[in-house]
Design a protein around this motif. Structure first.
Motif, PDB file in Angstrom:
ATOM      1  N   GLY A  31       0.793  -1.219   0.000  1.00  0.00           N
ATOM      2  CA  GLY A  31       0.000   0.000   0.000  1.00  0.00           C
ATOM      3  C   GLY A  31       0.825   1.268   0.000  1.00  0.00           C
ATOM      4  O   GLY A  31       1.929   1.339  -0.557  1.00  0.00           O
ATOM      5  N   SER A  32       0.317   2.278   0.693  1.00  0.00           N
ATOM      6  CA  SER A  32       0.887   3.627   0.626  1.00  0.00           C
ATOM      7  C   SER A  32       2.292   3.729   1.209  1.00  0.00           C
ATOM      8  O   SER A  32       3.016   4.680   0.912  1.00  0.00           O
ATOM      9  N   ARG A  33       2.698   2.749   2.036  1.00  0.00           N
ATOM     10  CA  ARG A  33       4.019   2.826   2.663  1.00  0.00           C
ATOM     11  C   ARG A  33       5.048   1.883   2.033  1.00  0.00           C
ATOM     12  O   ARG A  33       6.171   1.771   2.539  1.00  0.00           O
ATOM     13  N   LYS A  34       4.698   1.240   0.929  1.00  0.00           N
ATOM     14  CA  LYS A  34       5.568   0.198   0.366  1.00  0.00           C
ATOM     15  C   LYS A  34       6.910   0.720  -0.147  1.00  0.00           C
ATOM     16  O   LYS A  34       7.886  -0.035  -0.232  1.00  0.00           O
ATOM     17  N   THR A  35       6.980   2.005  -0.487  1.00  0.00           N
ATOM     18  CA  THR A  35       8.224   2.560  -1.036  1.00  0.00           C
ATOM     19  C   THR A  35       9.131   3.177   0.024  1.00  0.00           C
ATOM     20  O   THR A  35      10.261   3.572  -0.286  1.00  0.00           O
ATOM     21  N   ILE A  36       8.664   3.230   1.269  1.00  0.00           N
ATOM     22  CA  ILE A  36       9.419   3.972   2.290  1.00  0.00           C
ATOM     23  C   ILE A  36      10.706   3.273   2.676  1.00  0.00           C
ATOM     24  O   ILE A  36      11.781   3.896   2.732  1.00  0.00           O
ATOM     25  N   ILE A  37      10.658   1.992   2.957  1.00  0.00           N
ATOM     26  CA  ILE A  37      11.877   1.306   3.414  1.00  0.00           C
ATOM     27  C   ILE A  37      12.926   1.193   2.303  1.00  0.00           C
ATOM     28  O   ILE A  37      14.123   1.393   2.569  1.00  0.00           O
ATOM     29  N   PRO A  38      12.539   0.921   1.046  1.00  0.00           N
ATOM     30  CA  PRO A  38      13.553   1.011  -0.016  1.00  0.00           C
ATOM     31  C   PRO A  38      14.209   2.396  -0.095  1.00  0.00           C
ATOM     32  O   PRO A  38      15.428   2.503  -0.308  1.00  0.00           O
ATOM     33  N   PHE A  39      13.421   3.450   0.089  1.00  0.00           N
ATOM     34  CA  PHE A  39      13.963   4.822   0.120  1.00  0.00           C
ATOM     35  C   PHE A  39      14.890   5.003   1.311  1.00  0.00           C
ATOM     36  O   PHE A  39      15.985   5.578   1.195  1.00  0.00           O
ATOM     37  N   PHE A  40      14.473   4.507   2.470  1.00  0.00           N
ATOM     38  CA  PHE A  40      15.261   4.577   3.695  1.00  0.00           C
ATOM     39  C   PHE A  40      16.628   3.916   3.484  1.00  0.00           C
ATOM     40  O   PHE A  40      17.666   4.468   3.858  1.00  0.00           O
ATOM     41  N   GLY A 190      13.737  13.651  -1.013  1.00  0.00           N
ATOM     42  CA  GLY A 190      12.322  13.484  -0.719  1.00  0.00           C
ATOM     43  C   GLY A 190      11.560  13.038  -1.953  1.00  0.00           C
ATOM     44  O   GLY A 190      12.051  13.132  -3.079  1.00  0.00           O
ATOM     45  N   TYR A 191      10.358  12.530  -1.740  1.00  0.00           N
ATOM     46  CA  TYR A 191       9.527  12.093  -2.861  1.00  0.00           C
ATOM     47  C   TYR A 191       8.070  12.048  -2.419  1.00  0.00           C
ATOM     48  O   TYR A 191       7.754  12.057  -1.226  1.00  0.00           O
ATOM     49  N   GLY A 192       7.165  11.998  -3.381  1.00  0.00           N
ATOM     50  CA  GLY A 192       5.748  11.975  -3.091  1.00  0.00           C
ATOM     51  C   GLY A 192       5.131  10.599  -3.271  1.00  0.00           C
ATOM     52  O   GLY A 192       5.553   9.825  -4.131  1.00  0.00           O
ATOM     53  N   VAL A 193       4.142  10.311  -2.445  1.00  0.00           N
ATOM     54  CA  VAL A 193       3.307   9.119  -2.590  1.00  0.00           C
ATOM     55  C   VAL A 193       1.937   9.609  -3.068  1.00  0.00           C
ATOM     56  O   VAL A 193       1.330  10.467  -2.424  1.00  0.00           O
ATOM     57  N   PHE A 194       1.486   9.052  -4.182  1.00  0.00           N
ATOM     58  CA  PHE A 194       0.262   9.541  -4.802  1.00  0.00           C
ATOM     59  C   PHE A 194      -0.855   8.510  -4.718  1.00  0.00           C
ATOM     60  O   PHE A 194      -0.611   7.300  -4.581  1.00  0.00           O
ATOM     61  N   ASP A 209       5.882  22.356  -5.672  1.00  0.00           N
ATOM     62  CA  ASP A 209       4.708  22.716  -4.885  1.00  0.00           C
ATOM     63  C   ASP A 209       3.440  22.076  -5.448  1.00  0.00           C
ATOM     64  O   ASP A 209       2.550  21.664  -4.689  1.00  0.00           O
ATOM     65  N   LEU A 210       3.351  21.957  -6.780  1.00  0.00           N
ATOM     66  CA  LEU A 210       2.191  21.293  -7.370  1.00  0.00           C
ATOM     67  C   LEU A 210       2.242  19.779  -7.153  1.00  0.00           C
ATOM     68  O   LEU A 210       1.206  19.137  -6.942  1.00  0.00           O
ATOM     69  N   LEU A 211       3.424  19.208  -7.200  1.00  0.00           N
ATOM     70  CA  LEU A 211       3.561  17.787  -6.885  1.00  0.00           C
ATOM     71  C   LEU A 211       3.083  17.506  -5.463  1.00  0.00           C
ATOM     72  O   LEU A 211       2.330  16.558  -5.213  1.00  0.00           O
ATOM     73  N   GLN A 212       3.526  18.322  -4.524  1.00  0.00           N
ATOM     74  CA  GLN A 212       3.123  18.128  -3.131  1.00  0.00           C
ATOM     75  C   GLN A 212       1.618  18.310  -2.962  1.00  0.00           C
ATOM     76  O   GLN A 212       1.000  17.638  -2.138  1.00  0.00           O
ATOM     77  N   ALA A 213       1.021  19.189  -3.753  1.00  0.00           N
ATOM     78  CA  ALA A 213      -0.420  19.412  -3.665  1.00  0.00           C
ATOM     79  C   ALA A 213      -1.217  18.187  -4.094  1.00  0.00           C
ATOM     80  O   ALA A 213      -2.377  18.018  -3.692  1.00  0.00           O
ATOM     81  N   LEU A 214      -0.617  17.304  -4.887  1.00  0.00           N
ATOM     82  CA  LEU A 214      -1.290  16.089  -5.361  1.00  0.00           C
ATOM     83  C   LEU A 214      -1.118  14.900  -4.420  1.00  0.00           C
ATOM     84  O   LEU A 214      -1.795  13.884  -4.575  1.00  0.00           O
ATOM     85  N   THR A 215      -0.238  15.033  -3.443  1.00  0.00           N
ATOM     86  CA  THR A 215       0.197  13.849  -2.719  1.00  0.00           C
ATOM     87  C   THR A 215      -0.731  13.400  -1.602  1.00  0.00           C
ATOM     88  O   THR A 215      -1.383  14.199  -0.933  1.00  0.00           O
ATOM     89  N   PHE A 216      -0.711  12.083  -1.417  1.00  0.00           N
ATOM     90  CA  PHE A 216      -1.261  11.464  -0.208  1.00  0.00           C
ATOM     91  C   PHE A 216      -0.263  11.641   0.931  1.00  0.00           C
ATOM     92  O   PHE A 216      -0.652  11.824   2.086  1.00  0.00           O
ATOM     93  N   MET A 217       1.018  11.571   0.597  1.00  0.00           N
ATOM     94  CA  MET A 217       2.079  11.709   1.599  1.00  0.00           C
ATOM     95  C   MET A 217       3.344  12.180   0.907  1.00  0.00           C
ATOM     96  O   MET A 217       3.598  11.828  -0.241  1.00  0.00           O
ATOM     97  N   TRP A 218       4.129  12.985   1.633  1.00  0.00           N
ATOM     98  CA  TRP A 218       5.461  13.361   1.155  1.00  0.00           C
ATOM     99  C   TRP A 218       6.474  12.858   2.170  1.00  0.00           C
ATOM    100  O   TRP A 218       6.302  13.047   3.379  1.00  0.00           O
ATOM    101  N   VAL A 219       7.520  12.198   1.668  1.00  0.00           N
ATOM    102  CA  VAL A 219       8.551  11.599   2.521  1.00  0.00           C
ATOM    103  C   VAL A 219       9.862  12.345   2.315  1.00  0.00           C
ATOM    104  O   VAL A 219      10.316  12.518   1.182  1.00  0.00           O
ATOM    105  N   PHE A 220      10.446  12.802   3.407  1.00  0.00           N
ATOM    106  CA  PHE A 220      11.699  13.552   3.383  1.00  0.00           C
ATOM    107  C   PHE A 220      12.823  12.752   4.039  1.00  0.00           C
ATOM    108  O   PHE A 220      12.578  11.928   4.926  1.00  0.00           O
ATOM    109  N   ILE A 221      14.049  13.064   3.623  1.00  0.00           N
ATOM    110  CA  ILE A 221      15.245  12.710   4.394  1.00  0.00           C
ATOM    111  C   ILE A 221      15.935  14.014   4.787  1.00  0.00           C
ATOM    112  O   ILE A 221      16.299  14.827   3.924  1.00  0.00           O
ATOM    113  N   PHE A 222      16.062  14.219   6.093  1.00  0.00           N
ATOM    114  CA  PHE A 222      16.809  15.360   6.624  1.00  0.00           C
ATOM    115  C   PHE A 222      18.035  14.830   7.364  1.00  0.00           C
ATOM    116  O   PHE A 222      18.043  13.720   7.905  1.00  0.00           O
ATOM    117  N   GLU A 223      19.072  15.663   7.405  1.00  0.00           N
ATOM    118  CA  GLU A 223      20.287  15.323   8.141  1.00  0.00           C
ATOM    119  C   GLU A 223      20.499  16.339   9.253  1.00  0.00           C
ATOM    120  O   GLU A 223      20.346  17.546   9.053  1.00  0.00           O
TER     121      GLU A 223
END
Length: 226
Positions: A31-40, A190-194, A209-223
């Motif tokens: 589902g909506s979180r399937k791409t998070i751990i590969p990104f991590f 970072g990337y968007g989940v749509f 900003d338009l990409l983020q407006a379409l998203t179900f979730m936005w995932v960031f990496i901060f340091e």
């Protein structure tokens, strides 16, 4: 009686624990979180110590541990933590109940943090973000997801427009990014989940900003500063 945001959050998430438990594996696997751990994994090396904040029933923490990380999951809900401990806890995977604004960890304990859709449930998100920084080692990474404008869970904050007391902040992805940059974090990616209606369509030409407006979730990496 005075409204206590975080006590009410604990109560409501205890009540939702059964529903969450029934759906968490699907969210993380397909589902909506399937791409998070590969990104991590692209940003945080195997063997790192990781705090999974807002871990729910612990399934995301479990998937991190399977990828070779040493994980401590934390959630405000006692029922969620009970479920996580009963079926998943072992030597490299522990769980503890706690509040994002009063994390029960010493300073600079972890190499990385995963915090998906949890900062929105804090009364003052800045305080939660500062606590995350406190427990990270210098140069540590924060993988954090925030609900986007199209996410139905954002309805939890709707009744605020009537002056009612709620336990969800409708925080925009750009607001989290701005707050992080203003408080000393460095944006690494970072990337968007749509939603399904957008998946498979080429939206790469749209500005951020338009990409983020379409998203179900936005995932960031901060340091954190080294």
């Amino acid at each position: 009686m005075t409204f206590n945001w975080h006590k009410e959050a604990e109560k409501q998430w205890d009540e939702r624990a059964g529903f969450w438990n029934a759906n968490s594996e699907n969210m993380w696997d397909t589902g909506s979180r399937k791409t998070i751990i590969p990104f991590f994994k692209k940003h945080i090396k195997e063997g790192s110590t990781v705090a999974d904040l807002g871990c729910g029933d612990g399934y995301g923490s479990f998937k991190l541990e399977k990828e070779g990380y040493h994980v401590t999951g934390l959630d405000i809900s006692e029922d969620m933590i009970r479920r996580a401990k009963s079926r998943l806890e072992h030597e490299r995977l522990q769980f503890v109940q706690g509040d994002l604004v009063h994390l029960p960890f010493e300073e600079e304990r972890f190499d990385a943090i995963m915090a998906i859709n949890c900062l929105e449930w804090v009364e003052v998100p800045y305080e939660g973000l500062q606590e995350m920084k406190r427990i990270l080692k210098p140069g540590g990474k924060l993988c954090i997801g925030v609900l986007g404008p199209t996410a139905k869970p954002r309805m939890n904050s709707y009744r605020r427009v009537y002056g009612e007391e709620v336990i969800c902040n409708t925080m925009m992805p750009w607001e989290l990014e701005e707050m992080a940059l203003e408080t000393g974090w460095h944006l690494e990616g970072g990337y968007g989940v749509f939603k399904r209606e957008v998946e498979g369509k080429d939206v790469s030409f749209l500005p951020k900003d338009l990409l983020q407006a379409l998203t179900f979730m936005w995932v960031f990496i901060f340091e954190k500063d080294k």
